[in-house]
Design a protein around this motif. Structure first.
Motif, mmCIF file in Angstrom:
data_model
loop_
_atom_site.group_PDB
_atom_site.id
_atom_site.type_symbol
_atom_site.label_atom_id
_atom_site.label_comp_id
_atom_site.label_asym_id
_atom_site.label_seq_id
_atom_site.Cartn_x
_atom_site.Cartn_y
_atom_site.Cartn_z
ATOM 1 N N TRP A 1 1.484 -3.443 4.450
ATOM 2 C CA TRP A 1 0.985 -2.115 4.857
ATOM 3 C C TRP A 1 2.061 -1.464 5.713
ATOM 4 O O TRP A 1 2.385 -1.997 6.764
ATOM 5 C CB TRP A 1 -0.321 -2.238 5.657
ATOM 6 C CG TRP A 1 -0.758 -0.886 6.139
ATOM 7 C CD1 TRP A 1 -0.381 -0.268 7.291
ATOM 8 C CD2 TRP A 1 -1.617 0.032 5.458
ATOM 9 N NE1 TRP A 1 -0.944 0.977 7.387
ATOM 10 C CE2 TRP A 1 -1.705 1.187 6.268
ATOM 11 C CE3 TRP A 1 -2.295 0.008 4.240
ATOM 12 C CZ2 TRP A 1 -2.462 2.303 5.897
ATOM 13 C CZ3 TRP A 1 -3.057 1.112 3.875
ATOM 14 C CH2 TRP A 1 -3.136 2.241 4.704
ATOM 15 N N ASN A 2 2.599 -0.314 5.333
ATOM 16 C CA ASN A 2 2.592 0.313 4.043
ATOM 17 C C ASN A 2 3.977 0.825 3.721
ATOM 18 O O ASN A 2 4.881 0.764 4.555
ATOM 19 C CB ASN A 2 1.531 1.430 4.000
ATOM 20 C CG ASN A 2 1.872 2.608 4.884
ATOM 21 O OD1 ASN A 2 2.897 3.247 4.704
ATOM 22 N ND2 ASN A 2 1.054 2.910 5.873
ATOM 23 N N TYR B 1 0.833 -1.197 0.000
ATOM 24 C CA TYR B 1 0.000 0.000 0.000
ATOM 25 C C TYR B 1 0.873 1.254 0.000
ATOM 26 O O TYR B 1 1.929 1.294 0.639
ATOM 27 C CB TYR B 1 -0.887 0.034 1.240
ATOM 28 C CG TYR B 1 -2.178 -0.747 1.118
ATOM 29 C CD1 TYR B 1 -3.366 -0.113 0.754
ATOM 30 C CD2 TYR B 1 -2.211 -2.105 1.382
ATOM 31 C CE1 TYR B 1 -4.556 -0.815 0.661
ATOM 32 C CE2 TYR B 1 -3.399 -2.827 1.286
ATOM 33 C CZ TYR B 1 -4.565 -2.173 0.934
ATOM 34 O OH TYR B 1 -5.737 -2.876 0.848
ATOM 35 N N ALA C 1 0.221 4.977 1.236
ATOM 36 C CA ALA C 1 -0.699 5.845 1.979
ATOM 37 C C ALA C 1 -0.451 7.281 1.537
ATOM 38 O O ALA C 1 0.473 7.945 2.017
ATOM 39 C CB ALA C 1 -0.479 5.683 3.481
#
Length: 448
Positions: A426-427, A53, A55
Motif C-alpha cells: 500500500w500503495n 494497491y 489509490a
C-alpha cells in the motif's frame, strides 16, 4: 486502530545494543540472514503474488497516473493491482457517487496524449475515458497483469453492515457489484457521453472485500451489528456463487479476496475461519501497528518484535496468529507499507527509538504520514535493524519508521520461508520510482 502498548525502556535497551551493532554490520548481517532463510524455504504456492494497491483518488490529488505505473517499471513486475476503492452506498449497493469527483476521474475525463498509457489523446465522444480507460490500455500492454476492485476501505465501509444484513440484501448487493465492476455497466451522468452497458468490461477480473472493520473498530459512524462476523462469511459465499456463475457465462476466471485487520483481539472478533475456504487469497495488513496516536516512538511495520519485547506488535506475530486461526499459508498475502509514521519532539536517547515524543510529525500524506518516495530523500541519521526487520530515520528532533528495499527483501525471504502467498504494497503512488516494487519482485521471483 488502537495503539500498541510499548514495552518498558529497560527491556528495550537490551535489544538496542544488538541493533546498533547490527547497524554497523548491516550488509553482512542481511546477507547471512537471506542465505539462511532461503535455504530453509519450501516449494510454496505455484506463483507468489506481487501486488500493490492503486489509490485512484491520487490521480487528481497527486497527479499520479496509470502511465506512471508503467513508466516506473511497476506494471511489468506486478502480478496484480488492487484498485481502491469502490463505494458501498446507503442502499447497500455498489455505486459510483454522483456527488463526488469519482465519475469524472474514473471514466469521463479525457486524457491528453502525454498522460495516456498508449500515447494517444482521448476523443470527446469515446464511450469510456478517465482512469478506467487507461486501465484497459494498461491491461492490453500487460496481459498477464490481473486487477481487482476493492470495496470499502476506511471511508466507504459505513454501510457494509446494511449491505450484508440478510439473504436478500446480500444477493442484491453482490449483483450490483458484479454489474458495475465486472460486467462494466457504467451509468450515464449529466451531459457526458461516457457510460453504458459493458463499456468497462475487462477492466477488473476480481473483487476484494476491504470492510474496515466487521463488528467494530472502524471509522466513527459505521453501521455495526453483532452479526457482522457471520454475515461477512455469508456475503463471501454469495460473491463466490455469483462470480462462478459469471465465469461460466463468460469463460473468464474471477478472483475473490478479503483484506483483513491485524489487531490481536480483532481477528477472532471479526472473521470466521470457514470464510477462508471461499476466497482465493487474503491480504493481511503488516503495518499500522502504531503511529502518532501513541506518545512513544515505535516501529509500525517491523517484521519481528525485539527479544526484550516479545509481546510487541509485529508482522510475524500477526501472520502466525492467522495461520493458527486456520488461514492456509498459501492464501496469506502479506501487506507492507510504502509509507512511514513519524513523531516530533523526540530526544536523543537510543537514537530516538522507543522514546517519548511531543506529538506526531507533520507529514505530507495525512496525519504524521510521509510516503517512501519522500522519506528516502529526507536528511538525518538512518538505522537498519536486519535482525528484527525494521528501519528508522532520526534528525535530532523528528523520528520516522518505514520500510526500505532492504526490509522488503527480508519480508520476501520470510514469505518464501513460511510458504505464504506473496506480498502486497500500500500503495503505488507512494513508491513513484518503483524501488519497493522492484525489491518485492526480486525477492519473490522463482528464478530470482
Amino acid at each position: 486502530m488502537s495503539a500498541q502498548k510499548p514495552p518498558s525502556k529497560a527491556r528495550r535497551r537490551t535489544a538496542l545494543i544488538g541493533v546498533i551493532t547490527a547497524v554497523a554490520l548491516g550488509a553482512l548481517f542481511f546477507s547471512a540472514f537471506s542465505v539462511i532463510t532461503d535455504a530453509g524455504r519450501g516449494d510454496g504456492p505455484a506463483r507468489l503474488e506481487r501486488m500493490a494497491y492503486f489509490a485512484e483518488w491520487n490521480t487528481a490529488n497527486r497527479d499520479y497516473l496509470l502511465k506512471d505505473v508503467a513508466d516506473s517499471g511497476a506494471a511489468e513486475r506486478l502480478t496484480r493491482i488492487i484498485w481502491a476503492f469502490g463505494d458501498v452506498d446507503s442502499d447497500g449497493r455498489c455505486s459510483i457517487p454522483e456527488d463526488s469527483d469519482q465519475p469524472w476521474e474514473l471514466y469521463q475525463r479525457r486524457y491528453d496524449a502525454d498522460e495516456s498509457v498508449d500515447g494517444q489523446a482521448d476523443s470527446y465522444e469515446q464511450p469510456i475515458a478517465g482512469s478506467l480507460h487507461q486501465l484497459l490500455l494498461l491491461r492490453e500492454e500487460y496481459p498477464d497483469l490481473r486487477v481487482g476492485l476493492s470495496l470499502g476501505g476506511w471511508n466507504w465501509s459505513t454501510y457494509f453492515s446494511d449491505a450484508v444484513k440478510d439473504e436478500e440484501s446480500r444477493r442484491e448487493f453482490v449483483s450490483s457489484c458484479i454489474d458495475l465492476w465486472l460486467r462494466g455497466d457504467l451509468p450515464r451522468l449529466g451531459d457526458e457521453p461516457q457510460g453504458g452497458e459493458g463499456v468497462a468490461e475487462g477492466a477488473f477480473d476480481g473483487i476484494d472485500i476491504d470492510w474496515e472493520w466487521p463488528v467494530s473498530g472502524g471509522k466513527e459512524g459505521n453501521v455495526e451489528r453483532p452479526e457482522d462476523r457471520r454475515n461477512l462469511t455469508l456475503v463471501v459465499e454469495e460473491f463466490r456463487r455469483q462470480m462462478d456463475e459469471l465465469g461460466a457465462e463468460t469463460g473468464e476466471r474471477y478472483d475473490l479476496s478479503v483484506s483483513v485487520a491485524n489487531g490481536e483481539e480483532q481477528i477472532p472478533a471479526s472473521y470466521e475461519p470457514e470464510m477462508f475456504a471461499k476466497v482465493d487469497f487474503v491480504t493481511v495488513q503488516g503495518y499500522d501497528f502504531t503511529g502518532a496516536w501513541s506518545d512513544v516512538t515505535d516501529h509500525h511495520s517491523q517484521l519481528y518484535a525485539p527479544p526484550g519485547a516479545p509481546d510487541d506488535a509485529s508482522t510475524d506475530r500477526t501472520v502466525r496468529q492467522y495461520l493458527d486461526y486456520g488461514l492456509p499459508a498459501d492464501k496469506l498475502v502479506l501487506g507492507f507499507p510504502a509509507f512511514g509514521r513519524g513523531w516530533t519532539g523526540v530526544g536523543p536517547d537510543d537514537f530516538g527509538r522507543y522514546s517519548q515524543a511531543e506529538a506526531g510529525a507533520e507529514g505530507s500524506y495525512g496525519e504524521s504520514t510521509d510516503p517512501y518516495g519522500e522519506l528516502k530523500y529526507r536528511s538525518g541519521q538512518r538505522f537498519f535493524d536486519p535482525v528484527n526487520g525494521a528501519y528508522w530515520l532520526y534528525d535530532g528532533n523528528e523520528w520516522w519508521t518505514y520500510d526500505t528495499p532492504e526490509i522488503v527483501r527480508m519480508k520476501g525471504a520470510y514469505v518464501r520461508e513460511l510458504n505464504l502467498g506473496g506480498l502486497m504494497m500500500w500503495n503505488l503512488d507512494m513508491d513513484p520510482e518503483g524501488d519497493l516494487v522492484t525489491a518485492m519482485d526480486e525477492s519473490l521471483r522463482r528464478d530470482g
